[in-house]
Design a protein around this motif. Structure first.
Motif, short mmCIF file in Angstrom:
data_model
loop_
_atom_site.label_atom_id
_atom_site.label_comp_id
_atom_site.label_asym_id
_atom_site.label_seq_id
_atom_site.Cartn_x
_atom_site.Cartn_y
_atom_site.Cartn_z
N THR A 20 0.82 -1.21 0.00
CA THR A 20 0.00 0.00 0.00
C THR A 20 0.85 1.26 0.00
O THR A 20 0.62 2.19 -0.78
N VAL A 21 1.85 1.31 0.89
CA VAL A 21 2.67 2.52 0.97
C VAL A 21 3.54 2.66 -0.28
O VAL A 21 3.75 3.77 -0.77
N ALA A 181 -4.26 2.10 -2.75
CA ALA A 181 -3.00 2.38 -3.45
C ALA A 181 -2.31 1.12 -3.95
O ALA A 181 -1.52 1.18 -4.90
N ALA A 182 -2.61 -0.04 -3.34
CA ALA A 182 -1.97 -1.28 -3.78
C ALA A 182 -2.36 -1.65 -5.21
O ALA A 182 -1.65 -2.44 -5.86
N HIS A 289 -5.58 -7.13 1.15
CA HIS A 289 -4.56 -6.84 0.14
C HIS A 289 -4.16 -8.06 -0.69
O HIS A 289 -3.94 -7.91 -1.91
N PRO A 290 -4.04 -9.26 -0.13
CA PRO A 290 -3.84 -10.41 -1.01
C PRO A 290 -4.94 -10.57 -2.06
O PRO A 290 -4.66 -10.99 -3.19
N VAL A 362 -6.00 5.26 -9.15
CA VAL A 362 -5.22 5.49 -7.94
C VAL A 362 -4.52 6.84 -7.97
O VAL A 362 -4.27 7.45 -6.92
N ALA A 363 -4.21 7.32 -9.16
CA ALA A 363 -3.52 8.62 -9.28
C ALA A 363 -4.30 9.74 -8.59
O ALA A 363 -3.72 10.74 -8.17
#
Length: 367
Positions: A20-21, A181-182, A289-290, A362-363
């Motif tokens: 994510t980060v 973000a991921a 997230h997975p 995501v941008a």
């Protein structure tokens, strides 16, 4: 422009946090070329063993945030009691509050994060709250304080539509949906796939399994039931993906039950986890997230519920036709696994197309 990220989780062993980060920094760098990025390292919350004192400090901060006539100096003092000292930080031009899974009713960090966001806003900094699922009770004190803080921020986004509808009920009208973000991470390369396959000695075909935030390390019997059902329906070896404490504990119980199972832990980085999921026939589990990794790689998923609505929100965001399974109601678990396997090609195409679209969106995290 100087940009600081609050709640930088990239140093944790959790694959989702790291991805994510990484994705957030990629989005910010692309949208704000020439800017410098810095991470704000927060001290642990105080009074870990004295819950009454911690609760008192958090309550006094809440009192301050509710008081429209409070002074900034009072807010500074209340946050100092929670191990945040403004003098330890340089004021950036922008503060990015990376909420992830901390903006929910059981989060011990919720009020401190809201207090810091308010403090920086009062100090003249442009503040954005992004990349979060919000799960608060409408009308609760927490929700009312969040409304006061978020309504004054420069940009607010949530990572799935369930949270957006909840924010609207709370009273926050300036929010929008921007995918996690991921989604912006690059797909696994063939070299990454080959390297992790060799290290883990993976079979030619397999399926992946994760735990969930909705079960605990004491849920071994329940998890073994899901594991056996997955093996029975898929007829393939199972790879257990475990980068959280709970999933590692469940993995140990699975290994005691079936020593042949392959377990992948956080000794491997998130890129390796992405590569393993990319080569899997299906991913089964409730880790947020997975599942995003699977979507990015076009790997069909059988989703399970977490301890908030974020998995339901993710499935809605992806227009995915399989609802998350309740861990306590497993009657149709095997039927859903069979459905996903039977519709593998169509689901792969759906996930690939939708996740590619979301990766572009995501941008907008840059606000």
């Amino acid at each position: 422009m100087n940009i600081s990220i609050l709640n930088d989780t990239s140093k944790t062993s959790n694959w989702g946090c790291a991805a994510t980060v990484a994705g957030l920094k990629t989005a910010l760098t692309s949208a704000c070329p020439g800017s410098s990025l810095a991470s704000m390292e927060l001290q642990p919350l105080p009074y870990r063993k004295i819950k009454l004192l911690r609760a008192r400090a958090i309550n006094r901060l809440a009192d301050c945030l509710e008081d429209s006539s409070h002074t900034t100096s009072t807010l500074v003092e209340r946050l100092q009691k929670l191990n945040f000292n403004l003098a330890d930080y340089s004021l950036p031009d922008r503060l990015i509050l990376n909420g992830e899974g901390d903006i929910h009713s059981r989060s011990g960090h919720l009020l401190r994060l809201l207090g810091i966001a308010r403090l920086f806003k009062e100090s003249g900094v442009r503040v954005s709250a992004v990349n979060q699922s919000v799960d608060l009770v409408v009308g609760s004190r927490q929700a009312n304080i969040l409304n006061l803080v978020y309504s004054a921020l420069d940009f607010v986004s949530v990572r799935e539509p369930v949270s957006l509808r909840l924010l609207e009920q709370i009273g926050v009208t300036n929010a929008r949906v921007v995918p996690d973000a991921a989604f912006s991470i690059a797909p696994a390369t063939q070299a990454e796939k080959d390297a992790v396959r060799d290290k883990l000695k993976l079979p030619e075909r397999y399926v992946c399994l994760t735990g969930s935030s909705d079960i605990s390390k004491r849920s071994g019997d329940l998890f073994i039931k899901v594991y056996e059902g997955l093996k029975r329906v898929a007829g393939l070896p199972v790879i257990m993906m475990a980068s959280t404490k709970t999933d590692k504990a469940l993995a140990r119980q699975l290994q005691a039950h079936d020593p042949s199972i392959i377990v992948m832990t956080d000794t491997y980085d998130y890129r390796s986890a992405l590569a393993v999921i990319a080569e899997s026939d299906v991913l089964v589990g409730g880790r947020f997230h997975p599942v995003i990794f699977a979507a990015r790689e076009g790997t069909p998923v059988v989703p399970f519920k977490g301890n908030t609505h974020k998995m339901e929100g993710l499935m809605e965001l992806l227009s995915y036709p399989v609802e998350p399974i309740d861990w306590r109601v497993l009657a149709d678990c095997e039927a859903r696994i069979q459905y996903v396997l039977n519709n593998h090609q169509a689901l792969t195409q759906l996930l690939s197309a939708n996740s590619e679209r979301l990766s572009v969106e995501v941008a907008r995290l840059a606000g």
